[in-house]
Design a protein around this motif. Sequence first.
Motif, short mmCIF file in Angstrom:
data_model
loop_
_atom_site.label_atom_id
_atom_site.label_comp_id
_atom_site.label_asym_id
_atom_site.label_seq_id
_atom_site.Cartn_x
_atom_site.Cartn_y
_atom_site.Cartn_z
N GLU A 155 0.81 -1.21 0.00
CA GLU A 155 0.00 0.00 0.00
C GLU A 155 0.85 1.27 0.00
O GLU A 155 1.88 1.34 0.68
CB GLU A 155 -0.92 0.01 1.23
N GLY A 156 0.40 2.25 -0.75
CA GLY A 156 1.05 3.55 -0.77
C GLY A 156 2.12 3.67 -1.83
O GLY A 156 2.63 2.66 -2.34
N PRO A 157 2.47 4.90 -2.19
CA PRO A 157 3.43 5.12 -3.28
C PRO A 157 4.82 4.56 -3.01
O PRO A 157 5.47 4.05 -3.92
CB PRO A 157 3.46 6.64 -3.43
N GLN A 158 5.29 4.64 -1.76
CA GLN A 158 6.63 4.14 -1.46
C GLN A 158 6.72 2.63 -1.70
O GLN A 158 7.63 2.14 -2.40
CB GLN A 158 7.00 4.45 0.00
N THR B 287 -5.17 0.22 5.74
CA THR B 287 -4.84 1.40 6.52
C THR B 287 -6.08 2.24 6.76
O THR B 287 -7.05 2.17 6.01
CB THR B 287 -3.79 2.25 5.80
N VAL B 288 -6.03 3.05 7.82
CA VAL B 288 -7.17 3.92 8.14
C VAL B 288 -7.33 5.01 7.09
O VAL B 288 -8.44 5.35 6.69
CB VAL B 288 -6.99 4.54 9.55
N GLY C 248 -4.26 6.01 -1.81
CA GLY C 248 -4.76 5.99 -3.17
C GLY C 248 -4.13 4.98 -4.09
O GLY C 248 -4.56 4.84 -5.24
N LEU C 249 -3.11 4.26 -3.62
CA LEU C 249 -2.44 3.24 -4.43
C LEU C 249 -2.34 1.94 -3.64
O LEU C 249 -1.86 1.95 -2.50
CB LEU C 249 -1.02 3.67 -4.81
N VAL C 250 -2.79 0.86 -4.23
CA VAL C 250 -2.63 -0.46 -3.61
C VAL C 250 -2.16 -1.43 -4.69
O VAL C 250 -2.82 -1.60 -5.72
CB VAL C 250 -3.94 -0.99 -2.98
N PRO D 221 0.00 -7.19 6.04
CA PRO D 221 0.04 -5.78 5.59
C PRO D 221 0.76 -4.85 6.55
O PRO D 221 1.48 -3.93 6.11
CB PRO D 221 -1.44 -5.42 5.46
N LYS D 222 0.63 -5.09 7.86
CA LYS D 222 1.31 -4.23 8.83
C LYS D 222 2.82 -4.42 8.75
O LYS D 222 3.59 -3.46 8.86
CB LYS D 222 0.81 -4.52 10.24
#
Length: 275
Positions: free
Chosen positions: A35-38, A95-96, A100-102, A162-163
Motif C-alpha cells: 500500500e502507498g506510493p513508497q 490502513t485507516v 490511493g495506491l494499492v 500488511p502491517k
Amino acid sequence: MGTPELISPRSTRVTAAKRLARRNVRGKERRFLAEGPQAVREALGHRSGDEPTLVELFTTVEAADRYAEITAAARAEGARVHLADESTIAEIATTVTPQGLVGVCRFLDTPFARIIAARPRLVAVLSNVRDPGNAGTVLRCADAAGADAVVLTDASVDVYNPKAVRASVGSLFHLPVAVGVPVETAVAGLRDVGVRVLAADGAGEDDLDTELDRGTMGGPTAWIFGNEAWGLPEETRALADAVVRVPIHGRAESLNLATAAAVCLYGSARAQRHG
C-alpha cells in the motif's frame, strides 16, 4: 475529456484483492498487498525470479495523476492497472487513511539454501517474533545496517502481513528474506558456512560493548532476535555461540525489539568495516 471508467467495487478483481488481507489466502495465492506510493514504487523495482513482482495496481484517479510515473511504470511492466474510487480503495486497503495506491505483488521470499550459498556476512534471524510491526521494523533496520539477509523462523509472523509490509517501508523489496525456517535449521546452516551465531537476550553473560572491545565481531555474524514479551527460550539460546545483551547505561528497564536489533546490527556492521 470524458470521465475515466472506474472498476466496479463488485468486480472479481476487487474481491480477490480484498481477500489478500487474510494469511491463508495469501499463502494459497502467493500474493500480498503493498500500500502507498513508497511500497508500490519499491515493488516496481523488484523482480520475483524472471517476472515483475508487481502484478496489479489499484489507484484513484487523483493518485494516478499525482504519481503518474508509478502508473506509467506499472503499465510498462505489464501490471494490470485499475482506476477506482476512494471507497473501493478503502475496501482493499488495510490502513485507516489509504494513500490511493494499492499493489498486488508476487511473493518474493528466497529459499534459505540460496541465502546460505551466497555466504552472508550479516544476517538477522527472527525467532518467535509475532508482532508484524516489529518484524517489519527489524527488516528495515537490517536493510539500513547493510545486512545480507533476514530469516524468519517457522514460529514467526507472516512477513506479508500488511502491517509488516508497511513497517518495512520498502525494505522487504531490498534484501533476501527466507520464511518458515526452523531455528535449528537456520543456526546449523549459518554455522556450516562460517557464520558466528549470537543470541540477543537481556540475560546474556556478555554485553555488546565487551564483544566489540574484544574484537570478536568482525567476522560473519548472525543475530537471533526473539519475542519482545518473553525473549528467547533456553533451548534457542543454547544453539548460539554466545548470548549477548545490549548494555543499558541509563535507568531504562529495557529496549524494545527493533531498537535492540538496530544497536546489534549496527555494532556488527561497524566491526566488520573495521575488521
